[in-house]
Enzyme design. Structure first.
Site, PDB file in Angstrom:
ATOM      1  N   GLY A 222      19.961   8.513  -7.533  1.00 51.67           N
ATOM      2  CA  GLY A 222      18.998   8.556  -6.449  1.00 51.67           C
ATOM      3  C   GLY A 222      18.822   7.270  -5.666  1.00 51.67           C
ATOM      4  O   GLY A 222      19.593   6.313  -5.772  1.00 51.67           O
ATOM      5  N   CYS A 247      24.939  -1.109 -10.870  1.00 47.48           N
ATOM      6  CA  CYS A 247      24.803   0.065  -9.998  1.00 47.48           C
ATOM      7  C   CYS A 247      23.387   0.171  -9.425  1.00 47.48           C
ATOM      8  O   CYS A 247      23.023  -0.615  -8.552  1.00 47.48           O
ATOM      9  CB  CYS A 247      25.230   1.323 -10.742  1.00 47.48           C
ATOM     10  SG  CYS A 247      25.631   2.702  -9.642  1.00 47.48           S
ATOM     11  N   HIS A 332      30.803  -0.099 -12.147  1.00 45.30           N
ATOM     12  CA  HIS A 332      30.518   0.089 -13.574  1.00 45.30           C
ATOM     13  C   HIS A 332      31.498  -0.747 -14.409  1.00 45.30           C
ATOM     14  O   HIS A 332      32.625  -0.290 -14.661  1.00 45.30           O
ATOM     15  CB  HIS A 332      30.646   1.564 -13.953  1.00 45.30           C
ATOM     16  CG  HIS A 332      29.564   2.413 -13.375  1.00 45.30           C
ATOM     17  ND1 HIS A 332      28.428   2.774 -14.069  1.00 45.30           N
ATOM     18  CD2 HIS A 332      29.422   2.962 -12.145  1.00 45.30           C
ATOM     19  CE1 HIS A 332      27.644   3.513 -13.302  1.00 45.30           C
ATOM     20  NE2 HIS A 332      28.235   3.639 -12.122  1.00 45.30           N
ATOM     21  N   GLU A 334      31.485  -1.195 -17.487  1.00 47.33           N
ATOM     22  CA  GLU A 334      31.747  -0.522 -18.767  1.00 47.33           C
ATOM     23  C   GLU A 334      32.781   0.592 -18.597  1.00 47.33           C
ATOM     24  O   GLU A 334      33.139   1.245 -19.580  1.00 47.33           O
ATOM     25  CB  GLU A 334      30.446   0.051 -19.336  1.00 47.33           C
ATOM     26  CG  GLU A 334      29.970   1.352 -18.750  1.00 47.33           C
ATOM     27  CD  GLU A 334      29.366   1.246 -17.360  1.00 47.33           C
ATOM     28  OE1 GLU A 334      29.069   2.282 -16.755  1.00 47.33           O
ATOM     29  OE2 GLU A 334      29.183   0.106 -16.872  1.00 47.33           O
TER      30      GLU A 334
END
Length: 365
Positions: A222, A247, A332, A334
């Site tokens: 969102g 993020c 990201h 990860e």
């Protein structure tokens, strides 16, 4: 398979076949360009409220396994593929994609022209959509979509309700959960961190009582402006404790420092996005999933410095605070799924914490 239709709010209709759940669903339709990683995509909380289309033509060919989930219960509203594989073949496969979607009540549609749908989204931007039966008149569906408000409570849906601890003997990290992927936890536990996961609205005072060495701001779904309490919390913690944002956490850090964000036309979603580092001039391949980005000009009168940018569209991919120990990235590190080029950022976070501790010890000496 039964015939189904995908209806967009601009009146565009695609006819395909149903798989997964048979229910009618609505959401914002987006596309992901990854060639693999559909299990991680489906289970990524950042897709909360969205209908996800994979641009790769065949999906489900290696099945579903127990190891690649990014959350226990998926939050996506629907799944679109060109061709679904009914008979997966992989030594780790434990279940087919159709069976998994049925078990989690997620509708899917297959057999549509995903290349055409991608072009529609690229030209017109992401829009609201509905996966429904052939019995529904598309005019009624279009009217319903056009009058349907955009969802604003995704972070509240995906964040943990109560704090919990993942024990370790290393750095004490408070992880603020805005819709966390489990990959972030895996990277921190690899480094033996003692992690306390807290809700998005846990508050400054409660976090300080935990005496953390560092704070992790996670990914999430969102608009970052829909969680003003998190922005205020970050603003209060700046300079007190080292911060690393990922993020949505990246966007929230920018807002807390006086920057601004905007919605992108169709966002970044996939595992092949090139990002360039301003200082080292190195280029990294990254995994991304976001609809919003930082406005570059909004950082001019702040203490934030741009550290990385996207090579495809030059949007901001990394920032660092010029005074306090805080940095963030839009992508990201990860992965899960995607390249592991930037997993070293978790080590950089640990080193930043250690450096901050040394500075504080010197100040007290």
């Amino acid at each position: 398979m039964r015939k189904r239709q995908l209806v967009l709010e601009d009146g565009t209709v695609f006819i395909g076949e149903s798989f997964g759940s048979e229910k009618v669903t609505t959401g914002e339709v987006v596309f992901n360009t990854g060639m693999t990683g559909y299990q991680e995509v489906i289970s990524d909380p950042s897709y909360c409220g969205q209908i996800v289309m994979m641009t790769y033509p065949q999906v489900g060919n290696y099945g579903i396994n127990r190891d690649d989930f990014e959350t226990i219960s998926p939050f996506i509203h629907g799944f679109i593929v060109k061709e679904v594989c009914d008979y997966p073949s992989n030594f780790r496969s434990e279940e087919g994609l159709d069976s998994y979607l049925k078990a989690n009540d997620i509708p899917g549609i297959t057999g549509i022209d995903t290349r055409k749908l991608t072009k529609v989204i690229r030209q017109s931007g992401t829009m609201k959509a509905m996966i429904t039966t052939m019995d529904d008149f598309y005019e009624v569906a279009v009217e319903r979509l056009q009058n349907m408000p955009m969802q604003r409570d995704q972070v509240q849906q995906t964040s943990t309700v109560k704090p919990y601890v993942v024990p370790g003997r290393g750095m004490r990290i408070v992880l603020v959960d805005f819709g966390m992927k489990h990959g972030i936890l895996r990277e921190l536990t690899k480094r033996n961190c003692h992690i306390t996961v807290v809700p998005y609205n846990y508050g400054t005072e409660n976090i300080l009582r935990l005496k953390p060495d560092g704070i992790m701001l996670t990914n999430g779904p969102g608009d970052p402006k829909d969680v003003p309490e998190a922005i205020e919390m970050i603003r209060n913690l700046l300079g007190e404790i080292p911060i690393f944002g990922i993020c949505l956490g990246h966007q929230l850090l920018a807002l807390a420092c006086g920057g601004d964000t905007e919605k992108m036309k169709f966002g970044h979603r996939g595992s092949n996005h090139p990002v360039k580092d301003v200082k080292t001039l190195k280029t990294y391949m990254t995994s991304q999933n976001h609809s919003y980005a930082i406005r570059e000009h909004s950082l001019e009168n702040t203490d934030l410095e741009v550290t990385q940018f996207a090579l495809n569209d030059h949007t901001i991919e990394g920032i660092r605070h010029a005074i306090h120990s805080a940095f963030s990235v839009q992508y990201h590190p990860e992965s899960s799924p995607g390249p592991e080029d930037t997993s070293h950022l978790f080590d950089d976070f640990i080193q930043m914490i250690k450096h901050d501790q040394v500075k504080k010890e010197d100040a007290y000496a």
